[in-house]
Design an enzyme around this catalytic site. Structure first.
Site, mmCIF file in Angstrom:
data_model
loop_
_atom_site.group_PDB
_atom_site.id
_atom_site.type_symbol
_atom_site.label_atom_id
_atom_site.label_comp_id
_atom_site.label_asym_id
_atom_site.label_seq_id
_atom_site.Cartn_x
_atom_site.Cartn_y
_atom_site.Cartn_z
ATOM 1 N N LYS A 18 38.394 27.473 32.674
ATOM 2 C CA LYS A 18 37.114 26.874 33.058
ATOM 3 C C LYS A 18 37.306 25.413 33.471
ATOM 4 O O LYS A 18 36.707 24.953 34.446
ATOM 5 C CB LYS A 18 36.109 26.972 31.897
ATOM 6 C CG LYS A 18 34.733 26.355 32.176
ATOM 7 C CD LYS A 18 33.965 27.070 33.281
ATOM 8 C CE LYS A 18 32.731 26.319 33.745
ATOM 9 N NZ LYS A 18 31.569 26.472 32.912
ATOM 10 N N LYS A 72 30.292 16.019 32.050
ATOM 11 C CA LYS A 72 30.778 16.445 30.727
ATOM 12 C C LYS A 72 32.047 17.293 30.871
ATOM 13 O O LYS A 72 33.034 17.089 30.156
ATOM 14 C CB LYS A 72 29.691 17.249 30.004
ATOM 15 C CG LYS A 72 30.054 17.681 28.589
ATOM 16 C CD LYS A 72 29.271 18.913 28.127
ATOM 17 C CE LYS A 72 30.006 20.176 28.491
ATOM 18 N NZ LYS A 72 29.523 21.422 27.902
#
Lengths: 288, 313
Positions: free
Chosen positions: A167, A235
C-alpha cells in the site's frame, strides 16, 4: 461466514454492506452508535463492544483511521476472541505497526492479516477494491471469501506487513502520479497551450495512466471534491518517509511530493481531493 | 551506594580564565548533577566541576564516568535527591523521557524547586510533555539544546538556546555561563528545541551545499582546495564552508559529530514541519541524502561524508 466488522466510515460502511450482500452474517461495532444504524437496517447485528464484535465469529475486520486505533480495537476485541479467530485490518498503517500488532495478537493465539485497500469510496461501494494482503497462507485463505465480496484484485503479497508495504508503494506511485499530471498541466497552461488537448494527446502514448485519465479530467473540470482527501495522502506519504528514514532509504521524489502534500494540509486544502495540488502549483507560479 | 573517586589534580583545578569560576563571579557553589557523559557531556560536566560546583553523575555504563571528580549515583532518582540542578545530554526523546519520568527516574528523586536542564536535541513536543509532567511535581525544566559541536563543548563556547521559564533560566545562567558564550532565552518550553531544529536545518543544508559545490569543482577538473580558499573570502563564506569544506578537501571523514545524529535530528525536523503544515522542500531533499549516507554505512563518520554520497562512480 460469521464476520465482525469494526469501523463504519466512508470506506467501512460500503465494505460491510458488501459482506452482507455476499450472504455473510455480519456483526458491526463503531465508536458512534449512529453509524451502525444503516448496517443494522440492512441486516447486520449491532455489537456493544469490540469484544462483542469478535465473539462467536470466524473473522474480525477493522477499517479505522490509524495505527493506534487498530491496536486499540484489536486489544479490546481479544477477550471475545474464540480460538482460531482470524483478525484482518484493512486500514492503511505503517508496515512496522502492522508487524507489531501481528506479534501481539499471535501471542494471544489470534492470526492477523494486514489487508489495506486501494480504489477509494467508489471502489468500496462497487466492491471493486484492490486488496493487498500480508500474513500467513492459512489466515489469508480463511479471509479470502470475505475479500472477494469487497474487492476484485485480491493479492496475497507475502508475510505480515507485506500488505502495508504494498500500500505504501501504491501511495508513492499515486502521489507522484497526481503531482506529475498537475505539473504537466501547469506547464502546458504557462506555455499558453490547452491542457485538455495535452491530456487527450498524452492518453494515446507512454504517459497514459489511470491518473492522467481520471484525475486529469477532474483537474480540467476543477472538481476538487474528495475522492481521496489530501490530508490522507499526506498521512500515507508520511508512513513512506518515516519508513525510509528508519531503513536508510533514499527517496528524493517521494520526499519532494510529501512536502507538496504537507503544504496542502498547512494551507487549508487538506479536506480537498489530492488533485488540489494543482491549485498549489498554480499559486507557486503565479497562475492562480 | 555512592562512591567518590579521587580527583586527579589536573582535573580538579579550574582552567585559567574560566569566566564562571565561583571566586570570580561570587556565585554560590551548587550541587550539580550530570547524565550523559559522551563527547559533548563529558567536557561540559568537567567545566561545571572546575568552576567550583560539586558534581554528581549517573551513567548507564559506569565506565563512562571513570576519571571524573564526581560522586557517582546508582540511579537517576538518587542523583535527583542529591542535586539542585541536573543536566542531561543524551540521544533521543525516548531516552530523556525514560531518564526523567521512568522507574527510578529523576522525577522520583528531584525536590520541588529543583531544575532539570536538558541539553539533548529532542522533539519540541517531547520537551513540552516532559516539562509538563515534571511541573506537576513542582520540578522546573529548561530545554537547552546546544550548538557548537565537540570542540565548542571543550572550549566552553557553545551556543545555548533555552526554552522555559525566564526566571528559571536566570537561576541557572551562572552554570550555563560555564558552558557557552551565547545563551539566548527563546521562549516557553519547547522553544529551545524549535530553535535547535532550525539550527540543524540551516547547518546540514549548508554542508550539503558545500559538498555539492566541491563535488562540481572536482568533476569539472578544478582544484577544490583553491575553490574553497577563494570562496572563503566572499559572500559564500561560512563556518560550515570553513570547517566542513576543509574536511572534504582533506578527505578526513572521521567524526566530529557522527552523521547518524544529524540523520536522527532530520527525523525530528521533518516531523515538526509536518505537524506545523509547513513545506520544507530543501530540508526534505537533504534528508534523503542523509538516508543514502546511512544506507551506505557512513552513519558513524562525519557529516562531511555527504560529499561521498555524491560520488556515484
Amino acid at each position: 461466514m460469521k464476520i465482525g466488522f469494526i469501523g463504519l466510515g466512508i470506506m467501512g460502511r460500503p465494505m460491510a454492506l458488501n459482506l452482507l450482500k455476499g450472504g455473510h452474517a455480519v456483526t458491526v461495532w463503531a465508536r458512534r452508535a449512529e453509524s451502525m444504524h444503516p448496517l443494522v437496517d440492512a441486516g447486520a447485528t449491532a455489537a456493544a463492544s469490540p469484544a462483542d464484535a469478535a465473539r462467536g465469529n470466524e473473522l474480525l475486520i477493522s477499517m479505522v483511521a490509524d495505527a493506534p486505533d487498530v491496536a486499540e480495537v484489536m486489544r479490546a476485541a481479544l477477550p471475545g476472541a474464540a480460538p482460531g479467530l482470524v483478525a484482518v485490518d484493512m486500514s492503511t498503517i505503517a508496515p512496522a505497526a502492522a508487524r507489531s500488532i501481528h506479534a501481539e495478537l499471535a501471542a494471544a493465539g489470534v492470526d492477523f492479516v494486514d489487508a489495506p485497500v486501494s480504489g477509494g469510496e467508489v471502489g468500496a461501494i462497487a466492491g471493486t477494491l484492490s486488496i493487498m494482503a500480508g500474513g500467513s497462507e492459512s489466515a489469508f485463505a480463511r479471509a479470502k471469501p470475505a475479500f472477494e465480496c469487497m474487492g476484485k484484485n485480491v493479492v496475497h503479497v507475502g508475510d505480515s506487513g507485506a500488505g502495508q508495504v504494498t500500500k505504501a508503494a501504491n501511495q508513492i506511485v499515486t502521489g507522484m502520479g497526481v503531482l506529475a499530471v498537475a505539473e504537466a498541466f501547469a506547464f502546458a497552461a504557462k506555455n499558453g497551450v490547452d491542457r485538455s488537448k495535452v491530456r487527450e494527446a498524452l492518453l494515446g502514448g507512454f504517459a497514459y495512466s489511470k491518473i492522467l485519465e481520471n484525475h486529469g479530467q477532474r483537474m480540467l473540470d476543477r472538481n476538487f471534491k474528495p475522492g481521496f482527501k489530501s490530508w490522507m495522502h499526506e498521512k500515507d506519504l508520511n508512513i513512506v518517509m518515516q519508513t525510509a528514514h528508519e531503513l536508510g532509504l533514499c527517496l528524493p521524489g517521494s520526499a519532494a511530493t510529501a512536502q507538496m502534500f504537507n503544504a496542502m494540509v498547512g494551507s487549508g486544502h487538506g479536506e480537498e481531493d489530492s488533485i488540489a495540488v494543482l491549485k498549489l502549483l498554480e499559486k507557486l507560479s503565479g497562475q492562480a | 551506594m555512592m562512591t567518590t573517586p579521587a580527583a586527579s589534580p589536573s582535573e580538579a583545578s579550574p582552567p585559567e580564565g574560566a569566566a564562571c569560576a565561583l571566586g570570580q563571579t561570587g556565585g554560590a557553589r551548587m550541587k550539580v548533577g550530570f547524565i550523559g557523559l559522551g563527547v559533548m557531556g563529558r567536557p561540559m560536566a568537567q567545566h561545571l566541576q572546575r568552576a567550583g560546583h560539586e558534581l554528581f553523575v549517573w551513567a548507564r555504563r559506569p565506565a563512562s564516568a571513570a576519571g571524573l571528580p564526581a560522586t557517582i549515583c546508582a540511579t537517576p532518582a538518587e542523583l535527583g535527591r542529591c542535586c539542585e540542578v541536573i543536566f542531561t545530554v543524551i540521544t533521543s526523546s525516548a531516552d530523556v523521557e525514560a531518564v526523567a519520568l521512568g522507574p527510578d527516574g529523576l522525577s522520583e528523586g528531584m525536590a520541588p524547586g529543583s531544575v532539570l536542564v536538558d541539553c539533548s536535541t529532542i522533539a519540541p513536543d517531547a520537551a513540552r510533555r516532559i516539562a509538563g509532567a515534571l511541573g506537576k511535581k513542582g520540578i522546573h525544566m529548561l530545554d537547552a539544546p546546544v550548538s557548537g559541536g565537540a570542540q565548542g563543548a571543550i572550549d566552553a563556547t557553545l551556543a545555548i538556546m533555552a526554552g522555559g521559564d525566564a526566571a528559571v533560566l536566570e537561576r541557572v545562567r551562572p552554570l550555563l555561563d560555564c558552558l557557552g558564550r551565547r545563551i539566548v532565552h527563546i521562549g516557553p518550553n519547547g522553544a529551545g528545541q524549535v530553535a535547535k531544529a532550525c539550527n540543524q536545518m540551516i547547518m546540514v543544508a549548508a554542508i550539503e551545499a558545500v559538498a555539492e559545490a566541491l563535488r562540481l569543482a572536482n568533476a569539472a577538473g578544478v582544484d577544490a582546495a583553491k575553490v574553497k580558499q577563494a570562496l572563503a573570502g566572499g559572500s559564500a563564506a561560512s563556518r560550515v564552508l570553513e570547517v566542513m569544506g576543509q574536511r572534504m578537501v582533506n578527505r578526513d571523514f572521521a567524526a566530529g559529530i557522527e552523521a547518524r545524529l544529524h540523520h536522527k535530528d532530520f527525523g525530528l525536523v521533518l516531523e515538526a514541519a509536518r505537524q506545523a503544515g509547513v513545506p520544507v522542500p530543501l530540508t526534505a531533499a537533504v534528508g534523503q541524502q542523509l538516508n543514502a549516507l546511512m544506507a551506505q554505512g557512513m552513519g558513524r563518520d562525519d557529516t562531511s561524508s555527504l560529499l561521498r554520497v555524491l560520488e556515484l562512480e
